[in-house]
Motif scaffolding. Sequence first.
Motif, PDB file in Angstrom:
ATOM      1  N   ASN A 105       0.826  -1.211   0.000  1.00 20.12           N
ATOM      2  CA  ASN A 105       0.000   0.000   0.000  1.00 20.12           C
ATOM      3  C   ASN A 105       0.858   1.259   0.000  1.00 20.12           C
ATOM      4  O   ASN A 105       0.610   2.203  -0.764  1.00 20.12           O
ATOM      5  N   ASP A 106       1.860   1.280   0.872  1.00 21.36           N
ATOM      6  CA  ASP A 106       2.722   2.460   0.985  1.00 21.36           C
ATOM      7  C   ASP A 106       3.555   2.660  -0.278  1.00 21.36           C
ATOM      8  O   ASP A 106       3.857   3.803  -0.656  1.00 21.36           O
ATOM      9  N   PHE A 107       3.920   1.572  -0.922  1.00 20.70           N
ATOM     10  CA  PHE A 107       4.689   1.670  -2.172  1.00 20.70           C
ATOM     11  C   PHE A 107       3.833   2.282  -3.275  1.00 20.70           C
ATOM     12  O   PHE A 107       4.267   3.193  -3.982  1.00 20.70           O
ATOM     13  N   VAL A 108       2.612   1.793  -3.413  1.00 18.55           N
ATOM     14  CA  VAL A 108       1.718   2.270  -4.467  1.00 18.55           C
ATOM     15  C   VAL A 108       1.268   3.708  -4.206  1.00 18.55           C
ATOM     16  O   VAL A 108       1.168   4.523  -5.140  1.00 18.55           O
ATOM     17  N   ASP A 109       1.021   4.047  -2.932  1.00 19.52           N
ATOM     18  CA  ASP A 109       0.463   5.363  -2.584  1.00 19.52           C
ATOM     19  C   ASP A 109       1.524   6.380  -2.169  1.00 19.52           C
ATOM     20  O   ASP A 109       1.181   7.428  -1.619  1.00 19.52           O
ATOM     21  N   ARG A 110       2.804   6.096  -2.427  1.00 23.53           N
ATOM     22  CA  ARG A 110       3.865   6.955  -1.896  1.00 23.53           C
ATOM     23  C   ARG A 110       3.771   8.400  -2.373  1.00 23.53           C
ATOM     24  O   ARG A 110       3.999   9.327  -1.586  1.00 23.53           O
ATOM     25  N   GLU A 111       3.397   8.626  -3.620  1.00 24.78           N
ATOM     26  CA  GLU A 111       3.304  10.002  -4.116  1.00 24.78           C
ATOM     27  C   GLU A 111       2.103  10.719  -3.510  1.00 24.78           C
ATOM     28  O   GLU A 111       2.184  11.903  -3.169  1.00 24.78           O
ATOM     29  N   ARG A 112       1.002  10.008  -3.374  1.00 19.17           N
ATOM     30  CA  ARG A 112      -0.189  10.603  -2.764  1.00 19.17           C
ATOM     31  C   ARG A 112       0.049  10.874  -1.281  1.00 19.17           C
ATOM     32  O   ARG A 112      -0.378  11.903  -0.751  1.00 19.17           O
ATOM     33  N   ASP A 113       0.750   9.955  -0.610  1.00 14.22           N
ATOM     34  CA  ASP A 113       1.025  10.124   0.816  1.00 14.22           C
ATOM     35  C   ASP A 113       1.908  11.346   1.082  1.00 14.22           C
ATOM     36  O   ASP A 113       1.807  11.976   2.145  1.00 14.22           O
ATOM     37  N   TYR A 159      -6.055 -14.232   3.066  1.00 15.42           N
ATOM     38  CA  TYR A 159      -6.060 -12.951   3.769  1.00 15.42           C
ATOM     39  C   TYR A 159      -5.270 -11.892   2.992  1.00 15.42           C
ATOM     40  O   TYR A 159      -5.721 -10.752   2.846  1.00 15.42           O
ATOM     41  N   PHE A 160      -4.108 -12.280   2.486  1.00 17.96           N
ATOM     42  CA  PHE A 160      -3.277 -11.345   1.725  1.00 17.96           C
ATOM     43  C   PHE A 160      -4.011 -10.892   0.466  1.00 17.96           C
ATOM     44  O   PHE A 160      -4.074  -9.689   0.167  1.00 17.96           O
ATOM     45  N   LEU A 161      -4.569 -11.840  -0.293  1.00 15.90           N
ATOM     46  CA  LEU A 161      -5.267 -11.508  -1.531  1.00 15.90           C
ATOM     47  C   LEU A 161      -6.510 -10.654  -1.259  1.00 15.90           C
ATOM     48  O   LEU A 161      -6.810  -9.735  -2.023  1.00 15.90           O
ATOM     49  N   LEU A 162      -7.211 -10.963  -0.164  1.00 15.40           N
ATOM     50  CA  LEU A 162      -8.394 -10.174   0.198  1.00 15.40           C
ATOM     51  C   LEU A 162      -8.007  -8.726   0.481  1.00 15.40           C
ATOM     52  O   LEU A 162      -8.681  -7.790   0.030  1.00 15.40           O
ATOM     53  N   ASN A 163      -6.908  -8.541   1.211  1.00 18.40           N
ATOM     54  CA  ASN A 163      -6.481  -7.184   1.551  1.00 18.40           C
ATOM     55  C   ASN A 163      -5.936  -6.434   0.354  1.00 18.40           C
ATOM     56  O   ASN A 163      -6.128  -5.219   0.241  1.00 18.40           O
ATOM     57  N   VAL A 164      -5.263  -7.133  -0.550  1.00 12.08           N
ATOM     58  CA  VAL A 164      -4.797  -6.486  -1.782  1.00 12.08           C
ATOM     59  C   VAL A 164      -5.998  -6.066  -2.624  1.00 12.08           C
ATOM     60  O   VAL A 164      -6.029  -4.955  -3.177  1.00 12.08           O
ATOM     61  N   SER A 165      -7.007  -6.948  -2.707  1.00 17.10           N
ATOM     62  CA  SER A 165      -8.232  -6.617  -3.437  1.00 17.10           C
ATOM     63  C   SER A 165      -8.928  -5.419  -2.813  1.00 17.10           C
ATOM     64  O   SER A 165      -9.452  -4.549  -3.507  1.00 17.10           O
TER      65      SER A 165
END
Length: 305
Positions: free
Chosen positions: A76-84, A134-140
Amino acid sequence: MPFTHSDTSTTARSPYSSSRVIGMLKILRPKQWTKNLLLFAALLFSFEEIRTETILATLLGFFLFSLVAGCVYILNDFVDRERDQQHPVKKYRPIASGQVNPTHALLFGIILLILSVGTAFVVNPLFGVLCIVYFLLNVSYSFVLKHLVILDMMTIAAGFVLRAIAGGVLIRVPFTPWFLICTMLLSLFLAIGKRRNELTLLEGNTGSHRKVLDNYSITLLDQFNTIVTTATIISYSLFTFTSDRTIHLMWTIPLVIYGMFRYLYLIHMKNQGGSPDRVLFEDKPILITVILYVISVVTIFAIFE
């Protein structure tokens, strides 16, 4: 000379290396791991199964589940780093602040996920499958489901149910339908409180923070909470009478009612509820209620079973 050039270089690198290690740990968000304490619920309600090996198995499962959850936070932090970087609070996260290199963080997350899931399969194959689910659910959730009204809250609740199931799988005990229903409803209760808190704090600027909040209103979420609160109390009451355990579990019903009412009070009167784990440790009445509940369940099982 009091020191050489190489000494200076080493001294200069040490704080950076230390900062990077701390950043790698922070990126796993260990403060959020309290949610995974739900894995111990199955052990609590299977008092006769409490042994050294089941305690160790649940403890190991807790850490493995927490590491898998940490990998989701890294992604999440990797994908949203610019927005964060534009957010007043999230800009201090390790990746957004530049404390941790994004590529290094992602590589660390991939390696950690492989090791954690691999260990989970060794401990118990079904537990390993649950970790993957659990991992796939949270990524989704992170990429799709969190933008879908109502489904966003139900997905959060599903994550808690998976934790409860994982705890039972680790110690190989069957589940009662009432246990899973109570877990799901309580999780929905917390998810609704979280959305209401976000809506209250952001007021008219909801869409710029989380688009799905445009589809909610305080009135709607309060109606949801009324339904879920009632259903949770009734379901838990039925659970104490029909779970094939001692009927004396009914003495814990007032604690459940007080705990939920106290949480509703914090949501409506104190504008809290955005972070259930913080409420647990920062609100003394809630913390005392949880402790008394655990002590009561253990005592009842020890005396009457």
